[in-house]
Design a protein around this motif. Structure first.
Motif, short mmCIF file in Angstrom:
data_model
loop_
_atom_site.label_atom_id
_atom_site.label_comp_id
_atom_site.label_asym_id
_atom_site.label_seq_id
_atom_site.Cartn_x
_atom_site.Cartn_y
_atom_site.Cartn_z
N PHE A 24 57.21 54.16 22.36
CA PHE A 24 58.43 53.03 21.75
C PHE A 24 59.68 53.36 22.10
O PHE A 24 60.20 54.42 22.07
CB PHE A 24 58.15 52.88 20.42
CG PHE A 24 58.72 52.06 19.80
CD1 PHE A 24 58.10 51.13 19.23
CD2 PHE A 24 60.33 51.94 19.55
CE1 PHE A 24 58.98 49.79 18.77
CE2 PHE A 24 60.71 50.69 18.93
CZ PHE A 24 60.05 49.60 18.68
N TYR A 42 60.20 48.74 32.44
CA TYR A 42 58.99 48.46 33.27
C TYR A 42 57.86 49.20 33.25
O TYR A 42 56.65 48.90 33.19
CB TYR A 42 59.65 48.64 34.97
CG TYR A 42 58.43 48.34 35.76
CD1 TYR A 42 58.29 46.95 36.19
CD2 TYR A 42 57.70 49.38 36.56
CE1 TYR A 42 57.31 46.85 37.27
CE2 TYR A 42 56.94 49.04 37.50
CZ TYR A 42 56.49 47.90 37.90
OH TYR A 42 55.62 47.60 38.71
N GLU A 43 58.10 50.59 32.98
CA GLU A 43 57.05 51.66 33.03
C GLU A 43 56.29 51.41 31.67
O GLU A 43 55.16 51.93 31.66
CB GLU A 43 57.68 53.04 32.98
CG GLU A 43 58.22 53.28 34.49
CD GLU A 43 57.19 53.59 35.65
OE1 GLU A 43 56.16 53.54 35.32
OE2 GLU A 43 57.83 53.22 36.72
N LEU A 44 57.03 51.39 30.54
CA LEU A 44 56.41 51.34 29.18
C LEU A 44 55.09 50.17 29.09
O LEU A 44 54.10 50.38 28.89
CB LEU A 44 57.36 51.45 27.99
CG LEU A 44 58.07 52.77 27.70
CD1 LEU A 44 59.02 52.49 26.38
CD2 LEU A 44 56.87 53.81 27.38
N PRO A 45 55.58 48.99 29.60
CA PRO A 45 54.75 47.91 29.26
C PRO A 45 53.46 48.13 30.36
O PRO A 45 52.36 47.79 29.96
CB PRO A 45 55.37 46.71 29.63
CG PRO A 45 56.74 46.84 29.39
CD PRO A 45 56.97 48.45 29.66
N ALA A 46 53.77 48.99 31.33
CA ALA A 46 52.80 49.03 32.36
C ALA A 46 51.74 50.00 31.82
O ALA A 46 50.67 50.18 32.13
CB ALA A 46 53.32 49.64 33.63
N ARG A 47 52.22 50.64 30.78
CA ARG A 47 51.21 51.56 30.20
C ARG A 47 50.66 51.20 28.43
O ARG A 47 50.16 51.91 27.77
CB ARG A 47 51.76 53.20 29.87
CG ARG A 47 52.04 53.61 31.34
CD ARG A 47 52.97 54.83 30.91
NE ARG A 47 53.26 55.92 32.02
CZ ARG A 47 54.10 55.43 33.24
NH1 ARG A 47 54.35 54.26 33.33
NH2 ARG A 47 54.09 56.34 34.23
N GLY A 48 50.84 50.06 28.43
CA GLY A 48 50.47 49.42 27.09
C GLY A 48 51.27 49.82 26.06
O GLY A 48 51.01 49.89 25.01
N ARG A 49 52.64 50.31 26.37
CA ARG A 49 53.22 50.73 25.12
C ARG A 49 54.62 49.94 24.78
O ARG A 49 54.48 48.90 25.85
CB ARG A 49 54.03 52.06 25.56
CG ARG A 49 52.73 53.24 26.06
CD ARG A 49 53.45 54.55 26.45
NE ARG A 49 52.47 55.52 27.15
CZ ARG A 49 52.59 56.61 27.36
NH1 ARG A 49 53.96 57.33 27.35
NH2 ARG A 49 51.62 57.36 27.98
N VAL A 50 55.52 50.27 23.99
CA VAL A 50 56.49 49.09 23.70
C VAL A 50 57.88 49.40 24.19
O VAL A 50 58.38 50.38 24.04
CB VAL A 50 56.40 48.96 21.94
CG1 VAL A 50 57.47 47.89 21.69
CG2 VAL A 50 55.02 48.81 21.46
N PHE A 51 58.60 48.37 24.78
CA PHE A 51 59.83 48.30 25.00
C PHE A 51 60.48 47.30 24.32
O PHE A 51 60.07 46.14 24.69
CB PHE A 51 60.00 48.49 26.76
CG PHE A 51 61.58 48.25 26.95
CD1 PHE A 51 62.26 49.27 27.31
CD2 PHE A 51 62.04 47.09 27.03
CE1 PHE A 51 63.64 49.06 27.33
CE2 PHE A 51 63.36 46.49 27.33
CZ PHE A 51 64.13 47.97 27.65
N ILE A 52 61.67 47.48 23.83
CA ILE A 52 62.26 46.20 23.24
C ILE A 52 64.07 46.52 23.32
O ILE A 52 64.34 47.61 23.20
CB ILE A 52 62.03 45.94 21.88
CG1 ILE A 52 62.72 44.82 21.58
CG2 ILE A 52 62.05 46.98 20.81
CD1 ILE A 52 62.11 43.94 20.40
N GLN A 53 64.66 45.45 24.06
CA GLN A 53 66.08 45.51 23.88
C GLN A 53 66.41 44.90 22.66
O GLN A 53 65.94 43.77 22.50
CB GLN A 53 66.57 44.86 25.30
CG GLN A 53 68.12 44.70 25.20
CD GLN A 53 68.55 44.32 26.79
OE1 GLN A 53 68.09 44.54 27.60
NE2 GLN A 53 69.69 43.65 26.63
#
Ligand SMILES: Cc1ncc(C[n+]2csc(CCOP(=O)(O)OP(=O)(O)O)c2C)c(N)n1
Ligand code: SF4
Lengths: 387, 284
Positions: A24, A42-53
């Protein structure tokens, strides 16, 4: 053969976070930290994880604390102005014993200052920035490989001790590219937070075990002074909890201390440096040795809890400690306190947005040695008069 | 409904801290009735609050509860919900909490449309700190920082939420108990960011400063300053017949102002993740 990669400090930080299991990230762009979030976007969504600005840094620190209680391993990265905005949230993370990692890529301050110039001006803020006594761990790194390792360590310590961990790098380490041995899974230890043996009856503030919301217990989390159950307390009960929280970090001073040593064994001059400044400091050791002065370097990687014992050890052996920093004298006060008058301490600061050079540090060391020698002669002759 | 809501109370934490005649208790009762009637799993409900009298609500609720910092409840809730989408996250804020110090998080939450329910306990004043001016205090009203009457224009939180893009927006009062519970059921069930502006009474500060000190009179004040229910099932309203505008002159309109089905942030993020994971797989 180990695989190698030519990467920036910020890139190493982003990848190290994922290596440590960060799932996260919430943040707000700011120079010189933005690459961390750009990579993770880029990398977190590609691993099924959460990124939010988020909408600002206050929201970012709040979101990562919330996410930790949602069960995530969380990170945010920022720089001076954003770090200032995060202070209230860091205090909340501290009093709620929330595992989370905050990376501050230091830039010249105060205020907007010089966004693209490195500095080490946020050391005291990292330690004392939020109000009230509080537990926090502050780490630093002086090169790209260190940044990788210390990011992983920041997560490990956050998990193990349920505490916000602040990693201080600076604009230069953040943007500098170095070829590093790229850690494979398993090369570095990764620690996960301890779960309570039983969810039922979980007391959220009774120890290092952590249970997120929705995992079989219902409990209360608050920034008010609280007891082991999470409900508000006052007076001696509040004092007891605060002492426990701060104590769990301060009592582990020795265990948490990390430092590199260079030619300290026979040193008569000890340079105590950290972060980017440890690099010119190491070169200064070589310069001094070429001049016949036996110098050595203690490169601190744990800044808080301050490793008193490591500095005390140096102060027992040398006549002079030199403390170079890219500020007007911050950690030197801790160094002086730890040296406790056993040797002279010379602060070397630089605040023009450039790095200290090896020659500057060596020259200051020579100057301090000469001044010390003069003082020594003066003291001896004063004694002679008295006799 | 019967006394069923009691099972959601932490009896050991009672009595609560609110003054006699405070409207907050009525809101909480409606909330617990709504949760009960919706059959939500108690372990999966998270109630997040900011700081204020309203912020004290979670102490007495037997869910997962988090009392955060002043104004930031929505940002904390955003983290909780994204980290574990299985959780039902309900956010309780004071009007100052939501629209002064937390105004930025509020508008961005409206636009982001994460599946959260935001309940604003709107008493038109700062309760916990002793009755200072809030961004919702009607012009002319007195507070401890506007002792001769406010010259500030107040926020209309419904219009603010509509303008910022919230998908479900409603207003009610703590006086309309039955309506409040049924609206809460709609708000909690709404998939996306749902806002309820709940006008409530603070006899202790708003009342005493403005000649409605008796709890009974404060309830009448709420009745007399609001207009009847409006139910919008149509999506957008035409500006000309916008009930908020129509009522703005004298009375605060109550009812549902928007209830629009749209994809929530979690669904969109899930799709993004699926595409990213797929892209990664086909690349390796
Ligand atoms: C950063 C910060 N600033 C100020 C405060 C002091 N404070 C606590 S509650 C509050 C306002 C309360 O009013 P409101 O949000 O409307 O909630 P109410 O008490 O009326 O429910 C303020 C200013 C605080 N806790 N934190
Ligand atoms: S001060 Fe006002 S809002 Fe706070 S508990 Fe009392 S009546 Fe309720």
């Amino acid at each position: 053969m180990k695989s190698q990669r030519l990467v920036q400090g910020n890139e190493a930080c982003a990848h190290a976070a994922m290596y440590a299991g960060c799932n996260f990230y919430a943040g707000y762009p700011i120079t010189p930290s933005s690459e961390v979030m750009e990579i993770l976007s880029y990398e977190l969504p590609a691993r099924g994880r959460v990124f939010i600005q988020m909408e600002d840094e206050i929201a970012s620190i709040s979101a990562i604390i919330g996410a930790a209680w949602g069960g995530a391993k969380t990170l945010t990265a920022t720089s001076g102005p954003g770090f200032s905005l995060m202070q209230e949230g860091i205090g909340y993370a501290a009093i709620t014993e929330t595992p989370c990692v905050i990376v501050n890529c230091q830039r010249w301050g105060p205020s907007t200052g010089q966004p693209t110039k490195g500095a080490q001006g946020d050391v005291m803020q990292a330690i004392w920035g939020t109000h009230g006594d509080h537990p926090v761990i502050v780490l630093t790194a002086s090169n790209v490989r260190d940044t990788f390792e210390m990011t992983v360590r920041a997560f490990n310590l956050a998990e193990k001790h349920r505490v916000p961990v602040i990693l201080l790098i600076d604009e230069v380490v953040a943007h500098m590219r170095e070829n590093i041995d790229w850690p494979e899974p398993g090369d570095l230890e990764v620690i996960e937070r301890a779960r309570p043996a039983e969810a039922k009856g979980f007391r959220p503030f009774a120890g290092d075990a952590f249970l997120p919301f929705g995992a079989g217990a219902r409990f209360h989390v608050t920034g008010l002074a609280h007891g082991p159950e999470g409900f508000a307390v006052s007076d001696e009960a509040a004092a007891k909890e605060l002492r426990r929280m701060v104590g769990k970090i301060m009592d582990r001073k020795v265990e948490l201390a990390m430092a590199d040593r260079y030619l300290l064994e026979d040193a008569e001059v000890g340079i105590v440096a950290y972060g980017i400044t440890a690099r010119p400091a190491q070169a200064a050791v070589d310069l001094l040795r070429a001049e016949g002065v036996r110098a050595g370097l203690l490169n601190l990687k744990t800044l808080w809890p301050f490793p008193d014992h490591l500095v005390a050890e140096v102060s027992e052996r040398v006549g002079l400690i030199v403390s170079p920093e890219l500020n007007m004298g911050q950690l030197v006060r801790e160094i002086e306190r730890a040296a406790a008058g056993r040797c002279a301490v010379r602060a070397v600061g630089r605040v023009d947005g450039h790095l200290l050079t090896p020659a500057q540090i060596a020259t200051e060391a020579m100057d301090a040695l000469r001044a010390g020698a003069d003082r020594g002669m003066a003291e001896r002759s004063a004694e002679g008069v008295r006799a | 409904m019967s006394e069923g809501y009691r099972k959601f109370l932490r009896m050991k934490q009672l009595p609560h801290v609110w003054c006699p005649g405070c409207g907050n208790g009525m809101i909480v009762k409606a909330l617990l009735e709504a949760v009960g009637e919706l059959g939500l799993e108690q372990d999966k409900v998270v109630v997040v609050s900011g700081i204020g009298c309203s912020g004290r609500t979670p102490f007495v609720l037997d869910f997962n509860t988090m009392h955060t910092t002043h104004g930031r409840a929505l940002a904390f809730a955003t983290g909780i919900k994204l980290a574990n989408p299985e959780l039902k996250v309900i956010v309780i804020m004071g009007d100052g909490d939501a629209s002064a110090i937390g105004g930025n998080h509020f508008i961005h939450s409206c636009r982001r449309n994460l599946d959260l329910t935001a309940l604003i306990f709107n008493n038109g004043i700062y309760g916990l700190t002793g009755g200072q001016l809030a961004p919702t205090t009607p012009t002319g009203k007195r507070s401890t920082t506007t002792p001769t009457g406010s010259i500030d224009a107040p926020f209309d939180l419904v219009r603010l939420a509509l303008g910022a893009g919230a998908g479900f927006v409603a207003r009610t009062t703590s006086f309309d108990h039955k309506v409040m519970a049924s609206l809460m059921k709609r708000a909690i069930s709404y998939r996306g960011f749902a806002v309820m502006d709940i006008l409530t009474s603070c006899p202790t500060y708003f009342g005493r400063m403005n000649e409605v000190a008796e709890p009974y009179d404060m309830v009448h004040y709420l009745r007399d300053t609001t207009s009847a229910m409006h139910d919008c099932t149509c999506g957008e309203t035409d500006e000309a017949e916008d009930p908020v505008v129509a009522g703005a002159a004298a009375l605060m309109s109550t009812g549902v102002f928007r209830d629009e089905a749209r994809e929530d942030y979690g669904t969109l993020y899930g799709r993004k993740v699926a595409a990213a994971v797929e892209r990664q797989r086909s690349a390796t």
